[in-house]
Design a protein around this motif. Structure first.
Motif, short mmCIF file in Angstrom:
data_model
loop_
_atom_site.label_atom_id
_atom_site.label_comp_id
_atom_site.label_asym_id
_atom_site.label_seq_id
_atom_site.Cartn_x
_atom_site.Cartn_y
_atom_site.Cartn_z
N GLU A 427 0.84 -1.19 0.00
CA GLU A 427 0.00 0.00 0.00
C GLU A 427 0.87 1.24 0.00
N TYR A 428 0.30 2.35 -0.49
CA TYR A 428 1.02 3.60 -0.59
C TYR A 428 0.25 4.67 0.20
N PRO A 429 0.68 4.96 1.43
CA PRO A 429 -0.03 5.96 2.23
C PRO A 429 0.03 7.34 1.57
N VAL A 430 -1.07 8.05 1.59
CA VAL A 430 -1.15 9.41 1.07
C VAL A 430 -2.02 10.23 2.01
N PRO A 431 -1.74 11.53 2.15
CA PRO A 431 -2.51 12.34 3.09
C PRO A 431 -3.89 12.72 2.57
N MET A 438 -1.61 9.39 -11.77
CA MET A 438 -0.62 8.47 -12.31
C MET A 438 0.15 9.14 -13.44
N ASN A 439 1.48 9.02 -13.40
CA ASN A 439 2.36 9.47 -14.48
C ASN A 439 3.31 8.34 -14.81
N GLY A 440 2.91 7.49 -15.78
CA GLY A 440 3.71 6.30 -16.08
C GLY A 440 3.73 5.36 -14.90
N GLN A 441 4.93 5.05 -14.40
CA GLN A 441 5.06 4.14 -13.27
C GLN A 441 4.99 4.85 -11.93
N TRP A 442 4.69 6.14 -11.93
CA TRP A 442 4.74 6.93 -10.71
C TRP A 442 3.34 7.31 -10.25
N LEU A 443 3.09 7.08 -8.95
CA LEU A 443 1.90 7.60 -8.30
C LEU A 443 2.32 8.88 -7.60
N CYS A 444 1.80 10.01 -8.08
CA CYS A 444 2.28 11.32 -7.65
C CYS A 444 1.16 12.08 -6.94
N GLY A 445 1.52 12.83 -5.93
CA GLY A 445 0.54 13.63 -5.22
C GLY A 445 1.12 14.96 -4.78
N PHE A 446 0.24 15.91 -4.49
CA PHE A 446 0.66 17.22 -4.04
C PHE A 446 -0.40 17.75 -3.09
N GLU A 461 6.54 0.35 -9.71
CA GLU A 461 7.27 -0.82 -10.20
C GLU A 461 8.21 -1.36 -9.13
N ARG A 462 8.90 -0.46 -8.45
CA ARG A 462 9.79 -0.87 -7.34
C ARG A 462 9.04 -0.95 -6.01
N ARG A 463 7.81 -0.42 -6.00
CA ARG A 463 6.94 -0.48 -4.80
C ARG A 463 7.58 0.23 -3.62
N GLU A 464 8.05 1.48 -3.89
CA GLU A 464 8.69 2.22 -2.81
C GLU A 464 8.40 3.71 -2.98
N ARG A 465 8.46 4.40 -1.85
CA ARG A 465 8.32 5.85 -1.89
C ARG A 465 9.63 6.48 -2.29
N VAL A 466 9.58 7.43 -3.23
CA VAL A 466 10.81 8.08 -3.70
C VAL A 466 10.83 9.55 -3.36
N LEU A 467 9.72 10.08 -2.88
CA LEU A 467 9.67 11.51 -2.56
C LEU A 467 8.64 11.75 -1.46
#
Length: 467
Positions: A427-431, A438-446, A461-467
């Motif tokens: 799972e990917y926690p988001v506030p 979605m932008n390609g393989q990235w789940l992005c939020g602001f 794809e790597r199933r990790e938070r990068v930012l």
């Protein structure tokens, strides 16, 4: 460039990018507030945001800042002292509205150098794209569509601009209709059309314009219910309802128009009967009230459309009555959206009685037999979009409350689900559940916290938070 780890009052952790000022998160416009793209070609998602010293939308010292997603390094700054209001990335160009939305500018995404600037006939609209329904993804004030940037103006006109040059490729009275498919250069415009008589039903006309080749592909009258788009191998199907010329009362013709998805050439059309009463052939009105990702092309020259009452209706591409009706997996469910992933038809429903929740079901697209179902753990039923997919991934929201906001008692996240088995992978926690895309393989939020904006990003794809 340093980054600081912050914990908001709700308990969510942010990686704050230490730019000179603060990143501006415009209220109810999180998707307009920044653009996501790989600026330097290193395979990492980067972003271009609006920066000001105070971090307030009403400030007039805004400038654009491009930030490397992996390191936080500032790559460039541009438009210093100008009010940059809406930002989008399109074909290697950052397109933004400035000067109180009276100007639209294009900047080279690699350097921030201005490439062009145009003055539309009126201010750029803040709420573009007509008939946005549940199950749709986010739309921006400036929407990328292949090599073009699309925007609407307050005077009721639509504009298609070539992103690299600023050339206006097409404009027309009307409003854009949103569709959830990647069809570069194909734009759908809905415009009002005067009835032939006082007794005639009000309608619009639908224009399909091919901006790549500079030609009108298709035009027809249409009811106030918007079209539904579905794409499969070698075919693009557009389903809509129309009144015959001079029609009185509720006589309606349901049409399926077929296009070549590569050339946008019209290949044919078919008709589906309309009963004029609620029943299995009253599917079109019901489907379009909650449209979004509402249709799919199935094997055997069939089209599946999701109806508001939760039914899935199977149509023949050759026309004729509805072939088959698939009831929802349990009573009290409404259809919310569908998509194909790993050759599985994934359908999202919402339970509306009692405790509301999201339910996902995976169907075999050939037999329409159930492969798997997820009935617990998903939430966020008030979201505009409850389903993101790639060919190998399904993302669905998890929340204990309906508002979709993170908190100690409501650890909101997007679940990563294997479409072949229906099993949760991670799972990917988001506030805020509705401020992601979605932008390609990235789940992005602001999201906004403490008066400034904070970007977040996951590599699915790597199933990790990068930012």
């Amino acid at each position: 460039m340093a980054r600081t780890v912050l914990q908001a009052a709700n308990g969510f952790t942010y990686n704050k990018t230490d730019v000179a000022g603060q990143l501006v998160a415009r209220r109810k416009a999180c998707h307009d507030s920044l653009a996501w793209l790989d600026i330097d070609g290193d395979g990492m998602i980067d972003f271009v945001a609006i920066e000001s010293q105070g971090g307030r939308p009403e400030d007039d010292d805004h400038e654009l800042v491009a930030v490397h997603g992996g390191t936080g390094d500032v790559l460039w700054r541009a438009l210093n002292g100008e009010v940059s209001d809406a930002v989008a990335a399109c074909d290697g160009v950052v397109v933004c509205a400035t000067d109180d939305r009276k100007r639209v500018r294009g900047l080279d995404a690699r350097t921030g150098q201005q490439l062009w600037a145009i003055s539309p006939p009126d201010r750029v609209s803040a709420g573009p794209f007509k008939h946005r329904g549940e199950g749709e993804g986010p739309t921006r004030s400036i929407m990328p569509r292949g090599p073009f940037a699309l925007f609407e103006c307050r005077d009721g006109t639509v504009h298609v601009v070539e992103a690299k040059t600023g050339r206006v490729a097409y404009w027309s009275p009307g409003t854009f209709d949103w569709y959830p498919l990647e069809l570069p250069g194909l734009v759908c415009v809905l415009a009002p059309e005067r009835p032939l008589s006082l007794e005639a039903m009000p309608e619009e006309h639908i224009d399909l314009y091919d901006a790549l080749r500079g030609r009108m592909v298709y035009r027809d009258g249409i009811t106030p219910y918007p079209p539904v788009f579905a794409q499969g191998p070698g075919v693009l199907a557009i389903v809509y309802s129309s009144y015959p010329p001079g029609a009185v009362g509720s006589r309606i013709i349901n049409k399926i128009v077929f296009l070549d998805p590569r050339t946008y050439e019209v290949k044919g059309q078919a008709f589906v009967p309309w009963k004029g009463e609620f029943g299995k052939e009253d599917w079109l009105m019901a489907a379009m009230l909650k449209r979004g990702k509402a249709a799919a092309v199935l094997p055997g020259y069939r089209i599946l459309v999701g109806a508001q009452g939760g039914q899935l209706l199977v149509l023949s591409m050759q026309g004729g009555p509805v072939q088959h009706v698939i009831p929802p997996p349990q009573p009290g469910l409404e259809f919310r959206g569908l998509s194909m992933a790993s050759n599985v038809l994934v359908v999202a429903y919402v339970k509306t009685q009692g405790t509301k929740k999201v339910i996902l079901v995976g169907y075999d697209p050939a037999t329409l037999q159930v492969r798997w179902g997820i009935t617990e753990g998903l939430g966020g039923t008030e979201l505009e979009n409850v389903l993101f997919t790639t060919w190998t991934t399904v993302l669905a929201p998890s929340a204990r409350r309906e508002d979709g906001n993170y908190g100690p008692s409501n650890p909101t996240a997007w679940w990563h689900i294997d479409p072949t088995t229906g099993q949760k992978v991670t799972e990917y926690p988001v506030p805020e559940l509705d401020c992601v895309e979605m932008n390609g393989q990235w789940l992005c939020g602001f999201v906004s916290s403490g008066g400034e904006g904070h970007p977040i990003a996951y590599d699915i794809e790597r199933r990790e938070r990068v930012l």
